[in-house]
Write a protein that holds these residues in place. Sequence first.
Motif, mmCIF file in Angstrom:
data_model
loop_
_atom_site.group_PDB
_atom_site.id
_atom_site.type_symbol
_atom_site.label_atom_id
_atom_site.label_comp_id
_atom_site.label_asym_id
_atom_site.label_seq_id
_atom_site.Cartn_x
_atom_site.Cartn_y
_atom_site.Cartn_z
ATOM 1 N N ALA A 221 2.569 8.513 -16.487
ATOM 2 C CA ALA A 221 1.816 9.681 -16.040
ATOM 3 C C ALA A 221 0.341 9.457 -16.369
ATOM 4 C CB ALA A 221 2.338 10.934 -16.733
ATOM 5 N N HIS A 222 -0.484 9.481 -15.339
ATOM 6 C CA HIS A 222 -1.864 9.024 -15.509
ATOM 7 C C HIS A 222 -2.868 10.169 -15.676
ATOM 8 C CE1 HIS A 222 -5.264 6.346 -15.161
ATOM 9 N NE2 HIS A 222 -5.752 7.039 -14.144
ATOM 10 N N GLU A 223 -2.833 11.162 -14.781
ATOM 11 C CA GLU A 223 -3.805 12.247 -14.870
ATOM 12 C C GLU A 223 -3.375 13.433 -14.020
ATOM 13 O OE1 GLU A 223 -7.594 11.243 -13.341
ATOM 14 O OE2 GLU A 223 -6.837 10.449 -11.440
ATOM 15 N N PHE A 224 -4.000 14.589 -14.319
ATOM 16 C CA PHE A 224 -3.830 15.785 -13.509
ATOM 17 C C PHE A 224 -4.895 15.755 -12.417
ATOM 18 C CE2 PHE A 224 -2.182 17.013 -17.698
ATOM 19 C CZ PHE A 224 -0.924 17.473 -17.343
ATOM 20 N N ASN A 225 -4.465 15.541 -11.215
ATOM 21 C CA ASN A 225 -5.402 15.485 -10.103
ATOM 22 C C ASN A 225 -5.545 16.872 -9.485
ATOM 23 O OD1 ASN A 225 -7.151 14.402 -8.182
ATOM 24 N ND2 ASN A 225 -5.889 12.563 -7.940
ATOM 25 N N SER A 226 -6.367 17.001 -8.466
ATOM 26 C CA SER A 226 -6.638 18.310 -7.876
ATOM 27 C C SER A 226 -5.391 18.950 -7.280
ATOM 28 C CB SER A 226 -7.720 18.185 -6.808
ATOM 29 O OG SER A 226 -7.309 17.279 -5.799
ATOM 30 N N SER A 227 -4.509 18.136 -6.687
ATOM 31 C CA SER A 227 -3.320 18.684 -6.040
ATOM 32 C C SER A 227 -2.032 18.029 -6.510
ATOM 33 C CB SER A 227 -3.430 18.515 -4.517
ATOM 34 O OG SER A 227 -4.586 19.143 -4.023
ATOM 35 N N SER A 228 -2.103 17.132 -7.488
ATOM 36 C CA SER A 228 -0.911 16.393 -7.878
ATOM 37 C C SER A 228 -1.036 15.891 -9.310
ATOM 38 C CB SER A 228 -0.697 15.205 -6.943
ATOM 39 O OG SER A 228 -1.791 14.300 -7.058
ATOM 40 N N VAL A 229 0.114 15.528 -9.859
ATOM 41 C CA VAL A 229 0.168 14.779 -11.107
ATOM 42 C C VAL A 229 0.360 13.321 -10.713
ATOM 43 C CG1 VAL A 229 1.380 14.404 -13.281
ATOM 44 C CG2 VAL A 229 1.156 16.724 -12.354
ATOM 45 N N ASP A 230 -0.560 12.465 -11.122
ATOM 46 C CA ASP A 230 -0.560 11.080 -10.657
ATOM 47 C C ASP A 230 0.144 10.164 -11.655
ATOM 48 O OD1 ASP A 230 -1.917 11.874 -8.457
ATOM 49 O OD2 ASP A 230 -3.892 11.213 -9.162
ATOM 50 N N PHE A 231 0.999 9.291 -11.118
ATOM 51 C CA PHE A 231 1.641 8.238 -11.892
ATOM 52 C C PHE A 231 0.963 6.906 -11.588
ATOM 53 C CE2 PHE A 231 5.129 11.311 -11.970
ATOM 54 C CZ PHE A 231 5.607 11.166 -13.277
ATOM 55 N N HIS A 232 0.752 6.122 -12.650
ATOM 56 C CA HIS A 232 0.252 4.761 -12.496
ATOM 57 C C HIS A 232 1.453 3.825 -12.576
ATOM 58 C CE1 HIS A 232 -3.102 1.671 -13.647
ATOM 59 N NE2 HIS A 232 -2.456 1.355 -12.550
ATOM 60 N N VAL A 233 1.799 3.210 -11.443
ATOM 61 C CA VAL A 233 2.998 2.370 -11.355
ATOM 62 C C VAL A 233 2.574 0.910 -11.428
ATOM 63 C CG1 VAL A 233 5.066 1.849 -10.019
ATOM 64 C CG2 VAL A 233 4.041 4.142 -9.899
ATOM 65 N N ARG A 234 3.203 0.149 -12.336
ATOM 66 C CA ARG A 234 2.884 -1.273 -12.521
ATOM 67 C C ARG A 234 4.161 -2.094 -12.464
ATOM 68 N NH1 ARG A 234 -1.164 -1.026 -17.817
ATOM 69 N NH2 ARG A 234 -2.916 0.041 -16.799
ATOM 70 N N TRP A 235 4.075 -3.250 -11.816
ATOM 71 C CA TRP A 235 5.209 -4.166 -11.755
ATOM 72 C C TRP A 235 4.691 -5.600 -11.590
ATOM 73 C CZ3 TRP A 235 3.224 -1.477 -7.760
ATOM 74 C CH2 TRP A 235 2.963 -2.160 -6.569
ATOM 75 N N TRP A 236 5.578 -6.574 -11.805
ATOM 76 C CA TRP A 236 5.231 -7.990 -11.711
ATOM 77 C C TRP A 236 5.964 -8.611 -10.526
ATOM 78 C CZ3 TRP A 236 1.956 -10.837 -15.001
ATOM 79 C CH2 TRP A 236 1.446 -10.120 -16.090
ATOM 80 N N ALA A 237 5.242 -9.493 -9.820
ATOM 81 C CA ALA A 237 5.820 -10.184 -8.668
ATOM 82 C C ALA A 237 5.099 -11.524 -8.505
ATOM 83 C CB ALA A 237 5.702 -9.337 -7.409
ATOM 84 N N PRO A 238 5.658 -12.445 -7.713
ATOM 85 C CA PRO A 238 4.999 -13.745 -7.510
ATOM 86 C C PRO A 238 3.608 -13.583 -6.910
ATOM 87 C CG PRO A 238 7.273 -13.848 -6.765
ATOM 88 C CD PRO A 238 6.984 -12.401 -7.070
#
Length: 289
Positions: A221-238
Amino acid sequence: MQIIDILREQINEMAAGVIASLPAIAVGILVLVLTWLVARGAGRIAGAIIGKAELRPSLRGLIDRLVRLAVWMIGLFTAAVVVIPDLSPASLVAGLGVGSVAIGFAFKDIFENFLAGILIMLRKKMQVGDTIECEGVLGTVEHIALRETYIRHFSGELTIMPNSMLFMNPVEIWTDLDARRYDVMVGVSYDTDLDAAEAAIRKAVQSVGHVIADRPIQVLAHEFNSSSVDFHVRWWAPSSGAATLENRDQVIRAIKRELDAARIEIPFPYVTHTFRERVPMGSNPGEAA
């Protein structure tokens, strides 16, 4: 008649001088031929010596050129001394010193790119086949020359960048490692159960085939935005060039499908208008008043 006699004497003297210098000229030509043969042999010997070392092809080519250049410089100087006996190393160096100032100003950019190309070849990083980004140019390194580097865009265009630009500016190498971390921002509505949203997003990312399973997947959970709660999604790939764009596309599509299946809203910006006075609701504002 006196002028003709003077010209005849000068021509005779020049002819005598040329005839007298013919042996020296012949020896000078022989020195140049030997220099050509020695340069070829020195290049092959240098190639055989460095062939056992793990060097990039461009660096091997650079070493071969430098060896041949050194042999030719020695050969040309030797031939010049044979043809012109009065020529000495001191006078040659003095002449080169005076001329190098003018040459340096005239060919500043060429020498700068040439030196940058040598330094780039000596680096262990950024080799042919790497995906790089520099000064807004993104693509795959196709060839590294002494003065410029050829970068092929994912869309097929070719950009030829001066080596000085790659040497003096930050270069982001996408494919320095076999895998890299990606990230994307995902917003959910304020009335959403954040734990349920996190579970849905994590499940979506895990379902994508390119995602490396033994690397961590972070849904923060990253921040409270104007119209949403934002998630910061991270993953690893080639980290395989253009496939990085396809990988991000697949993850974003999977997240959208999973959130839709869980009936979790991805909101768009809401705007609320507040009026100081009551707004007439009738068809005719005058009648409502």
